[in-house]
Structure formats: C-alpha cells, structure tokens
Scaffold this motif. Sequence first.
Motif, PDB file in Angstrom:
ATOM      1  N   ARG A  10       0.838  -1.209   0.000  1.00  0.00           N
ATOM      2  CA  ARG A  10       0.000   0.000   0.000  1.00  0.00           C
ATOM      3  C   ARG A  10       0.870   1.256   0.000  1.00  0.00           C
ATOM      4  O   ARG A  10       0.649   2.191  -0.778  1.00  0.00           O
ATOM      5  CB  ARG A  10      -0.923  -0.006   1.224  1.00  0.00           C
ATOM      6  CG  ARG A  10      -1.808   1.232   1.309  1.00  0.00           C
ATOM      7  CD  ARG A  10      -2.695   1.210   2.533  1.00  0.00           C
ATOM      8  NE  ARG A  10      -1.989   1.112   3.796  1.00  0.00           N
ATOM      9  CZ  ARG A  10      -1.337   2.125   4.390  1.00  0.00           C
ATOM     10  NH1 ARG A  10      -1.265   3.312   3.807  1.00  0.00           N
ATOM     11  NH2 ARG A  10      -0.743   1.941   5.564  1.00  0.00           N
ATOM     12  N   LYS A  11       1.885   1.255   0.843  1.00  0.00           N
ATOM     13  CA  LYS A  11       2.774   2.425   0.912  1.00  0.00           C
ATOM     14  C   LYS A  11       3.565   2.584  -0.380  1.00  0.00           C
ATOM     15  O   LYS A  11       3.763   3.704  -0.855  1.00  0.00           O
ATOM     16  CB  LYS A  11       3.695   2.326   2.123  1.00  0.00           C
ATOM     17  CG  LYS A  11       2.940   2.547   3.423  1.00  0.00           C
ATOM     18  CD  LYS A  11       3.867   2.615   4.611  1.00  0.00           C
ATOM     19  CE  LYS A  11       3.059   2.975   5.846  1.00  0.00           C
ATOM     20  NZ  LYS A  11       3.905   3.317   6.976  1.00  0.00           N
ATOM     21  N   ALA A  12       4.009   1.471  -0.949  1.00  0.00           N
ATOM     22  CA  ALA A  12       4.751   1.536  -2.214  1.00  0.00           C
ATOM     23  C   ALA A  12       3.879   2.101  -3.331  1.00  0.00           C
ATOM     24  O   ALA A  12       4.380   2.770  -4.237  1.00  0.00           O
ATOM     25  CB  ALA A  12       5.262   0.148  -2.597  1.00  0.00           C
ATOM     26  N   ALA A  13       2.575   1.835  -3.244  1.00  0.00           N
ATOM     27  CA  ALA A  13       1.646   2.352  -4.249  1.00  0.00           C
ATOM     28  C   ALA A  13       1.239   3.795  -3.952  1.00  0.00           C
ATOM     29  O   ALA A  13       0.537   4.426  -4.755  1.00  0.00           O
ATOM     30  CB  ALA A  13       0.408   1.458  -4.315  1.00  0.00           C
ATOM     31  N   GLY A  14       1.658   4.324  -2.804  1.00  0.00           N
ATOM     32  CA  GLY A  14       1.330   5.696  -2.433  1.00  0.00           C
ATOM     33  C   GLY A  14      -0.146   5.881  -2.110  1.00  0.00           C
ATOM     34  O   GLY A  14      -0.720   6.925  -2.390  1.00  0.00           O
ATOM     35  N   VAL A  15      -0.748   4.866  -1.495  1.00  0.00           N
ATOM     36  CA  VAL A  15      -2.177   4.881  -1.194  1.00  0.00           C
ATOM     37  C   VAL A  15      -2.362   4.879   0.323  1.00  0.00           C
ATOM     38  O   VAL A  15      -1.697   4.124   1.027  1.00  0.00           O
ATOM     39  CB  VAL A  15      -2.858   3.622  -1.810  1.00  0.00           C
ATOM     40  CG1 VAL A  15      -4.314   3.553  -1.448  1.00  0.00           C
ATOM     41  CG2 VAL A  15      -2.662   3.597  -3.312  1.00  0.00           C
ATOM     42  N   SER A  16      -3.260   5.717   0.813  1.00  0.00           N
ATOM     43  CA  SER A  16      -3.555   5.734   2.245  1.00  0.00           C
ATOM     44  C   SER A  16      -4.520   4.598   2.589  1.00  0.00           C
ATOM     45  O   SER A  16      -5.175   4.033   1.703  1.00  0.00           O
ATOM     46  CB  SER A  16      -4.198   7.074   2.637  1.00  0.00           C
ATOM     47  OG  SER A  16      -5.497   7.166   2.076  1.00  0.00           O
ATOM     48  N   ALA A  21      -9.454   1.652   1.452  1.00  0.00           N
ATOM     49  CA  ALA A  21     -10.758   1.227   1.968  1.00  0.00           C
ATOM     50  C   ALA A  21     -11.878   1.667   1.024  1.00  0.00           C
ATOM     51  O   ALA A  21     -12.801   0.888   0.732  1.00  0.00           O
ATOM     52  CB  ALA A  21     -10.978   1.788   3.366  1.00  0.00           C
ATOM     53  N   GLU A  22     -11.796   2.887   0.540  1.00  0.00           N
ATOM     54  CA  GLU A  22     -12.813   3.386  -0.397  1.00  0.00           C
ATOM     55  C   GLU A  22     -12.813   2.573  -1.690  1.00  0.00           C
ATOM     56  O   GLU A  22     -13.869   2.203  -2.198  1.00  0.00           O
ATOM     57  CB  GLU A  22     -12.576   4.868  -0.698  1.00  0.00           C
ATOM     58  CG  GLU A  22     -12.900   5.772   0.476  1.00  0.00           C
ATOM     59  CD  GLU A  22     -12.453   7.208   0.277  1.00  0.00           C
ATOM     60  OE1 GLU A  22     -11.847   7.536  -0.779  1.00  0.00           O
ATOM     61  OE2 GLU A  22     -12.706   8.027   1.189  1.00  0.00           O
ATOM     62  N   GLN A  28     -12.158   1.600   6.858  1.00  0.00           N
ATOM     63  CA  GLN A  28     -10.731   1.814   7.079  1.00  0.00           C
ATOM     64  C   GLN A  28     -10.229   0.904   8.207  1.00  0.00           C
ATOM     65  O   GLN A  28      -9.096   0.436   8.181  1.00  0.00           O
ATOM     66  CB  GLN A  28     -10.448   3.274   7.406  1.00  0.00           C
ATOM     67  CG  GLN A  28      -8.971   3.576   7.560  1.00  0.00           C
ATOM     68  CD  GLN A  28      -8.682   5.040   7.787  1.00  0.00           C
ATOM     69  OE1 GLN A  28      -9.564   5.886   7.648  1.00  0.00           O
ATOM     70  NE2 GLN A  28      -7.447   5.346   8.142  1.00  0.00           N
ATOM     71  N   LYS A  29     -11.095   0.611   9.184  1.00  0.00           N
ATOM     72  CA  LYS A  29     -10.718  -0.276  10.283  1.00  0.00           C
ATOM     73  C   LYS A  29     -10.329  -1.659   9.758  1.00  0.00           C
ATOM     74  O   LYS A  29      -9.462  -2.316  10.322  1.00  0.00           O
ATOM     75  CB  LYS A  29     -11.870  -0.426  11.275  1.00  0.00           C
ATOM     76  CG  LYS A  29     -12.103   0.784  12.121  1.00  0.00           C
ATOM     77  CD  LYS A  29     -13.239   0.534  13.093  1.00  0.00           C
ATOM     78  CE  LYS A  29     -13.529   1.779  13.907  1.00  0.00           C
ATOM     79  NZ  LYS A  29     -14.621   1.553  14.863  1.00  0.00           N
ATOM     80  N   ILE A  49      -7.217  -6.552  -3.323  1.00  0.00           N
ATOM     81  CA  ILE A  49      -6.109  -5.755  -2.781  1.00  0.00           C
ATOM     82  C   ILE A  49      -4.945  -5.761  -3.767  1.00  0.00           C
ATOM     83  O   ILE A  49      -4.371  -4.711  -4.074  1.00  0.00           O
ATOM     84  CB  ILE A  49      -5.668  -6.304  -1.404  1.00  0.00           C
ATOM     85  CG1 ILE A  49      -6.756  -6.067  -0.352  1.00  0.00           C
ATOM     86  CG2 ILE A  49      -4.339  -5.686  -0.974  1.00  0.00           C
ATOM     87  CD1 ILE A  49      -6.538  -6.830   0.945  1.00  0.00           C
ATOM     88  N   CYS A  50      -4.611  -6.942  -4.256  1.00  0.00           N
ATOM     89  CA  CYS A  50      -3.496  -7.060  -5.204  1.00  0.00           C
ATOM     90  C   CYS A  50      -3.762  -6.232  -6.459  1.00  0.00           C
ATOM     91  O   CYS A  50      -2.860  -5.553  -6.962  1.00  0.00           O
ATOM     92  CB  CYS A  50      -3.259  -8.521  -5.574  1.00  0.00           C
ATOM     93  SG  CYS A  50      -2.586  -9.480  -4.207  1.00  0.00           S
TER      94      CYS A  50
END
Length: 84
Positions: A10-16, A21-22, A28-29, A49-50
């Motif tokens: 997720r971080k590598a993709a630059g996504v919060s 979650a959206e 988000q939980k 997710i992938c």
Amino acid sequence: MIGENIRAARKAAGVSQKELAERLQVHQKDISRWENGAHVPTVEMLVKICRELNASADKILELGDCSNVQKWNERKFDRDIANN
C-alpha cells in the motif's frame, strides 16, 4: 507477515488506508486490522487488494518461501484451537 506485506504494498503504491478502503468498499478499520495482523482478508479480498495496489499475491503471501506458508498454517491452527 501478510499484514506487513499489505502495508508495504500500500505504501509503495502511495495509497492511504482510507483511499484503499474506499476503493475496496470496506471500512478503514478493516485495512488497519489486516495490516496489524488482527484479521486476515478473504481470498477474494486479497485478489482485490493485489489488483488495487498492483501487487503480486506471491509477494504478499511470501509464497516463494514455503516455510512462511507453514508458519501461517500453524498460526491459523493455533487461532482455531483457541477459538473453540
């Protein structure tokens, strides 16, 4: 293990967490619980997710190293026993 890999992807993709979650139409939980190892996403959700993170399931599940699969199975077995 899986949660740490989801977080890294997720971080590598630059996504919060909120943005992921959206995209996945979850809370988000849920993202937080997966990343912290409190829960494991379903196979169907792992596929989503992938796709959203453009990440390999092999990398997230660490399938290149079979000892990790064994460790995951042992943890799941231990959780199943504890919940019964």
